[in-house]
Write a protein that holds these residues in place. Structure first.
Motif, PDB file in Angstrom:
ATOM      1  N   SER A  11     -15.157  -4.602 -18.696  1.00 56.94           N
ATOM      2  CA  SER A  11     -14.588  -5.270 -17.527  1.00 56.94           C
ATOM      3  C   SER A  11     -15.622  -5.994 -16.671  1.00 56.94           C
ATOM      4  O   SER A  11     -15.260  -6.829 -15.839  1.00 56.94           O
ATOM      5  N   LEU A  12     -16.895  -5.698 -16.838  1.00 52.96           N
ATOM      6  CA  LEU A  12     -17.921  -6.241 -15.954  1.00 52.96           C
ATOM      7  C   LEU A  12     -17.978  -7.771 -15.917  1.00 52.96           C
ATOM      8  O   LEU A  12     -18.031  -8.350 -14.818  1.00 52.96           O
ATOM      9  N   ALA A  14     -15.709 -10.072 -16.282  1.00 48.17           N
ATOM     10  CA  ALA A  14     -14.575 -10.636 -15.537  1.00 48.17           C
ATOM     11  C   ALA A  14     -14.665 -10.299 -14.049  1.00 48.17           C
ATOM     12  O   ALA A  14     -14.205 -11.079 -13.210  1.00 48.17           O
ATOM     13  N   ARG A  15     -15.247  -9.169 -13.712  1.00 47.48           N
ATOM     14  CA  ARG A  15     -15.338  -8.742 -12.314  1.00 47.48           C
ATOM     15  C   ARG A  15     -16.561  -9.312 -11.597  1.00 47.48           C
ATOM     16  O   ARG A  15     -16.627  -9.288 -10.372  1.00 47.48           O
ATOM     17  N   ALA A  18     -16.487 -11.736  -8.356  1.00 49.40           N
ATOM     18  CA  ALA A  18     -16.075 -11.126  -7.089  1.00 49.40           C
ATOM     19  C   ALA A  18     -17.105 -10.132  -6.566  1.00 49.40           C
ATOM     20  O   ALA A  18     -17.217  -9.926  -5.363  1.00 49.40           O
ATOM     21  N   VAL A  19     -17.885  -9.529  -7.456  1.00 50.15           N
ATOM     22  CA  VAL A  19     -18.805  -8.468  -7.067  1.00 50.15           C
ATOM     23  C   VAL A  19     -20.210  -8.989  -6.769  1.00 50.15           C
ATOM     24  O   VAL A  19     -20.843  -8.565  -5.812  1.00 50.15           O
ATOM     25  N   ARG A 103     -21.927  -1.561  -6.990  1.00 51.77           N
ATOM     26  CA  ARG A 103     -20.768  -2.289  -6.466  1.00 51.77           C
ATOM     27  C   ARG A 103     -19.647  -2.370  -7.496  1.00 51.77           C
ATOM     28  O   ARG A 103     -18.490  -2.568  -7.144  1.00 51.77           O
ATOM     29  N   PHE A 104     -20.002  -2.245  -8.763  1.00 55.94           N
ATOM     30  CA  PHE A 104     -18.992  -2.266  -9.820  1.00 55.94           C
ATOM     31  C   PHE A 104     -18.266  -0.926  -9.944  1.00 55.94           C
ATOM     32  O   PHE A 104     -17.195  -0.858 -10.529  1.00 55.94           O
TER      33      PHE A 104
END
Length: 126
Positions: A11-12, A14-15, A18-19, A103-104
């Motif tokens: 998932s990292l 795609a995230r 935002a992070v 933060r993830f």
């Protein structure tokens, strides 16, 4: 390897937009041990972008943890900085990377942003 850990690393990318909003670049190697086996994850972070590989490689920092602890981290049942301070895992290299990487990680269930709590209190009293 645990399914929750696999899904977390998948998932990292795609995230990341935002992070990772700050102009920060670095590579962290995450070594997860189970018994006498160690799985390696190399996470290259830059503003809004993450590349994840299942290899060892040159890294600015290395995080060593049991796979069990890391599974608790990625499911919100443990907190990264607390785990480091309790010496449940070790971290060497650029310490800013652990602050960026955490933060993830999800907040523990039921955790609330203290700013929201303060806003609620101001709204009730005003």
């Amino acid at each position: 390897m645990n399914e929750a850990i696999e899904e977390f690393f998948a998932s990292l990318p795609a995230r990341a937009p935002a992070v990772l909003r700050t102009p920060f670049t670095g590579t962290i190697q995450i070594d997860l041990t189970t018994g006498n086996r160690t799985d390696h994850w190399l996470v290259q972070m830059s503003p809004g972008k993450v590349i994840v590989n299942r290899v060892r490689g040159p890294a600015d920092a290395i995080w060593n943890s049991s796979a069990d602890l890391f599974e608790r981290l990625v499911t919100g049942r443990a907190e990264a900085i607390s785990a480091v301070l309790r010496n449940e895992c070790t971290f060497g290299g650029n310490s800013a990377l652990i602050l960026a990487f955490r933060r993830f990680l999800p907040d523990p269930p039921g955790a609330r942003d203290p700013r929201e709590t303060a806003r609620e209190q101001v709204g009730r009293s005003g």
